[in-house]
Design a protein around this motif. Structure first.
Motif, PDB file in Angstrom:
ATOM      1  N   VAL A 120       0.842  -1.199   0.000  1.00  0.00           N
ATOM      2  CA  VAL A 120       0.000   0.000   0.000  1.00  0.00           C
ATOM      3  C   VAL A 120       0.878   1.251   0.000  1.00  0.00           C
ATOM      4  N   ALA A 121       1.888   1.273   0.853  1.00  0.00           N
ATOM      5  CA  ALA A 121       2.791   2.428   0.919  1.00  0.00           C
ATOM      6  C   ALA A 121       3.522   2.632  -0.400  1.00  0.00           C
ATOM      7  N   ARG A 122       4.047   1.561  -0.979  1.00  0.00           N
ATOM      8  CA  ARG A 122       4.752   1.666  -2.268  1.00  0.00           C
ATOM      9  C   ARG A 122       3.840   2.237  -3.347  1.00  0.00           C
ATOM     10  N   ASP A 123       2.612   1.735  -3.395  1.00  0.00           N
ATOM     11  CA  ASP A 123       1.686   2.147  -4.452  1.00  0.00           C
ATOM     12  C   ASP A 123       1.132   3.556  -4.271  1.00  0.00           C
ATOM     13  N   TYR A 124       0.912   3.967  -3.017  1.00  0.00           N
ATOM     14  CA  TYR A 124       0.200   5.221  -2.796  1.00  0.00           C
ATOM     15  C   TYR A 124       0.994   6.316  -2.079  1.00  0.00           C
ATOM     16  N   LEU A 125       2.019   5.953  -1.323  1.00  0.00           N
ATOM     17  CA  LEU A 125       2.734   6.943  -0.523  1.00  0.00           C
ATOM     18  C   LEU A 125       4.108   7.298  -1.066  1.00  0.00           C
ATOM     19  N   GLY A 126       4.647   6.474  -1.942  1.00  0.00           N
ATOM     20  CA  GLY A 126       5.938   6.763  -2.567  1.00  0.00           C
ATOM     21  C   GLY A 126       7.113   6.164  -1.825  1.00  0.00           C
ATOM     22  N   PRO A 127       8.290   6.188  -2.472  1.00  0.00           N
ATOM     23  CA  PRO A 127       9.466   5.515  -1.920  1.00  0.00           C
ATOM     24  C   PRO A 127       9.998   6.128  -0.623  1.00  0.00           C
ATOM     25  N   GLU A 128       9.950   7.443  -0.497  1.00  0.00           N
ATOM     26  CA  GLU A 128      10.466   8.086   0.718  1.00  0.00           C
ATOM     27  C   GLU A 128       9.643   7.690   1.946  1.00  0.00           C
ATOM     28  N   ALA A 129       8.327   7.775   1.829  1.00  0.00           N
ATOM     29  CA  ALA A 129       7.451   7.407   2.951  1.00  0.00           C
ATOM     30  C   ALA A 129       7.562   5.915   3.257  1.00  0.00           C
ATOM     31  N   THR A 130       7.645   5.079   2.214  1.00  0.00           N
ATOM     32  CA  THR A 130       7.771   3.636   2.416  1.00  0.00           C
ATOM     33  C   THR A 130       9.042   3.315   3.194  1.00  0.00           C
ATOM     34  N   ALA A 131      10.150   3.948   2.821  1.00  0.00           N
ATOM     35  CA  ALA A 131      11.419   3.724   3.525  1.00  0.00           C
ATOM     36  C   ALA A 131      11.338   4.203   4.968  1.00  0.00           C
ATOM     37  N   ARG A 132      10.704   5.346   5.194  1.00  0.00           N
ATOM     38  CA  ARG A 132      10.575   5.883   6.553  1.00  0.00           C
ATOM     39  C   ARG A 132       9.737   4.952   7.427  1.00  0.00           C
ATOM     40  N   ILE A 133       8.646   4.423   6.880  1.00  0.00           N
ATOM     41  CA  ILE A 133       7.789   3.503   7.635  1.00  0.00           C
ATOM     42  C   ILE A 133       8.540   2.208   7.925  1.00  0.00           C
ATOM     43  N   ALA A 134       9.240   1.678   6.932  1.00  0.00           N
ATOM     44  CA  ALA A 134       9.994   0.426   7.103  1.00  0.00           C
ATOM     45  C   ALA A 134      11.088   0.564   8.155  1.00  0.00           C
ATOM     46  N   ALA A 135      11.671   1.750   8.285  1.00  0.00           N
ATOM     47  CA  ALA A 135      12.749   1.977   9.247  1.00  0.00           C
ATOM     48  C   ALA A 135      12.241   2.216  10.665  1.00  0.00           C
ATOM     49  N   THR A 136      10.933   2.272  10.834  1.00  0.00           N
ATOM     50  CA  THR A 136      10.318   2.550  12.136  1.00  0.00           C
ATOM     51  C   THR A 136      10.148   1.255  12.921  1.00  0.00           C
ATOM     52  N   ALA A 137      10.365   1.336  14.228  1.00  0.00           N
ATOM     53  CA  ALA A 137      10.132   0.176  15.097  1.00  0.00           C
ATOM     54  C   ALA A 137       8.686  -0.296  14.937  1.00  0.00           C
ATOM     55  N   ARG A 138       8.490  -1.601  14.965  1.00  0.00           N
ATOM     56  CA  ARG A 138       7.161  -2.171  14.730  1.00  0.00           C
ATOM     57  C   ARG A 138       6.088  -1.558  15.624  1.00  0.00           C
ATOM     58  N   ALA A 139       6.411  -1.280  16.886  1.00  0.00           N
ATOM     59  CA  ALA A 139       5.434  -0.731  17.827  1.00  0.00           C
ATOM     60  C   ALA A 139       4.944   0.658  17.410  1.00  0.00           C
ATOM     61  N   GLU A 140       5.734   1.376  16.625  1.00  0.00           N
ATOM     62  CA  GLU A 140       5.375   2.738  16.205  1.00  0.00           C
ATOM     63  C   GLU A 140       4.950   2.809  14.740  1.00  0.00           C
ATOM     64  N   ARG A 141       5.058   1.694  14.032  1.00  0.00           N
ATOM     65  CA  ARG A 141       4.833   1.692  12.584  1.00  0.00           C
ATOM     66  C   ARG A 141       3.419   2.130  12.203  1.00  0.00           C
ATOM     67  N   ALA A 142       2.404   1.690  12.944  1.00  0.00           N
ATOM     68  CA  ALA A 142       1.023   2.043  12.601  1.00  0.00           C
ATOM     69  C   ALA A 142       0.815   3.553  12.638  1.00  0.00           C
ATOM     70  N   ALA A 143       1.372   4.216  13.638  1.00  0.00           N
ATOM     71  CA  ALA A 143       1.220   5.671  13.748  1.00  0.00           C
ATOM     72  C   ALA A 143       1.961   6.391  12.627  1.00  0.00           C
ATOM     73  N   VAL A 144       3.146   5.917  12.277  1.00  0.00           N
ATOM     74  CA  VAL A 144       3.920   6.544  11.200  1.00  0.00           C
ATOM     75  C   VAL A 144       3.202   6.349   9.860  1.00  0.00           C
ATOM     76  N   PHE A 145       2.670   5.142   9.641  1.00  0.00           N
ATOM     77  CA  PHE A 145       1.888   4.890   8.429  1.00  0.00           C
ATOM     78  C   PHE A 145       0.676   5.824   8.384  1.00  0.00           C
ATOM     79  N   ALA A 146      -0.051   5.936   9.496  1.00  0.00           N
ATOM     80  CA  ALA A 146      -1.250   6.787   9.541  1.00  0.00           C
ATOM     81  C   ALA A 146      -0.908   8.245   9.257  1.00  0.00           C
ATOM     82  N   ARG A 147       0.225   8.735   9.778  1.00  0.00           N
ATOM     83  CA  ARG A 147       0.626  10.118   9.494  1.00  0.00           C
ATOM     84  C   ARG A 147       0.896  10.310   7.998  1.00  0.00           C
ATOM     85  N   ALA A 148       1.600   9.354   7.397  1.00  0.00           N
ATOM     86  CA  ALA A 148       1.899   9.460   5.964  1.00  0.00           C
ATOM     87  C   ALA A 148       0.618   9.358   5.130  1.00  0.00           C
TER      88      ALA A 148
END
Length: 196
Positions: A120-148
């Motif tokens: 979903v991130a690759r298709d709709y949010l772009g490479p920068e946001a996808t990389a930022r979400i992937a680099a986030t600790a799993r416990a915080e990933r949902a919030a980072v995804f939601a912000r993007a």
């Protein structure tokens, strides 16, 4: 997106309540509406009329909201003035943003694990946001995804276009701010500030 200020948080005015304060030509109201989408839409439209009526000292019944499928809603004031507005619903809450300076977009998302978030991130949010979400600790990933996600959706609403895959409509010259919301809810506002 340009003019992104993730440190700045804009207050959401709880409605019903006192008249919202207009800051930089915009205000956002929030109200609990439940999960029934059509009922939430009706409650939100009534709340916008009441809030604007309080701000402008105009009877709410004289304020109309024009909305048609595929088009951003517009507020029609008794004097003929047209104001831009945007709506969002999720997690039992609804938001409405009204801007006196031009287009506005608001989005809201419950911060929770999204299955298949990488695709979903690759298709709709772009490479920068996808990389930022992937680099986030799993416990915080949902919030980072939601912000993007909410930043992307608010930006598209600001442009007056529907959801599309990256990179279409990937640049913005609007002001983008994070909304101050209850825990587990993430919201973003994109608007044309008074200086533009």
């Amino acid at each position: 997106m340009n003019n992104m200020n993730s440190m700045q948080k804009l207050a959401v005015h709880a409605w019903p309540g006192p008249a919202p304060t207009i800051a930089d030509g915009v205000f956002v109201i929030g109200l609990p509406t439940g999960e029934q989408r059509e009922e939430a839409r009706q409650q939100l439209r009534q709340a916008v009329a009441e809030a604007l009526g309080a701000v402008l000292d105009v009877p709410p019944r004289e304020i109309e909201i024009e909305a048609s499928p595929g088009a951003a809603p517009v507020v029609l004031l008794p004097d003929g003035q047209r104001l831009h507005c945007s709506f969002a619903h999720d997690g039992g809450m609804s938001l409405a943003a009204v801007c006196f300076n031009g287009p506005v977009g608001v989005d809201l998302m419950l911060s929770e694990e999204v299955a298949g978030w990488e695709a979903v991130a690759r298709d709709y949010l772009g490479p920068e946001a996808t990389a930022r979400i992937a680099a986030t600790a799993r416990a915080e990933r949902a919030a980072v995804f939601a912000r993007a996600w909410t930043a992307r959706e608010a930006h598209l609403k600001w442009l007056g276009v529907g959801l599309d895959e990256w990179p279409a409509h990937s640049q913005s010259s609007g002001t983008t701010v994070t909304l101050d919301l209850p825990e587990r809810l993430v919201g973003t506002l994109v608007y044309m500030d008074g200086a533009a």
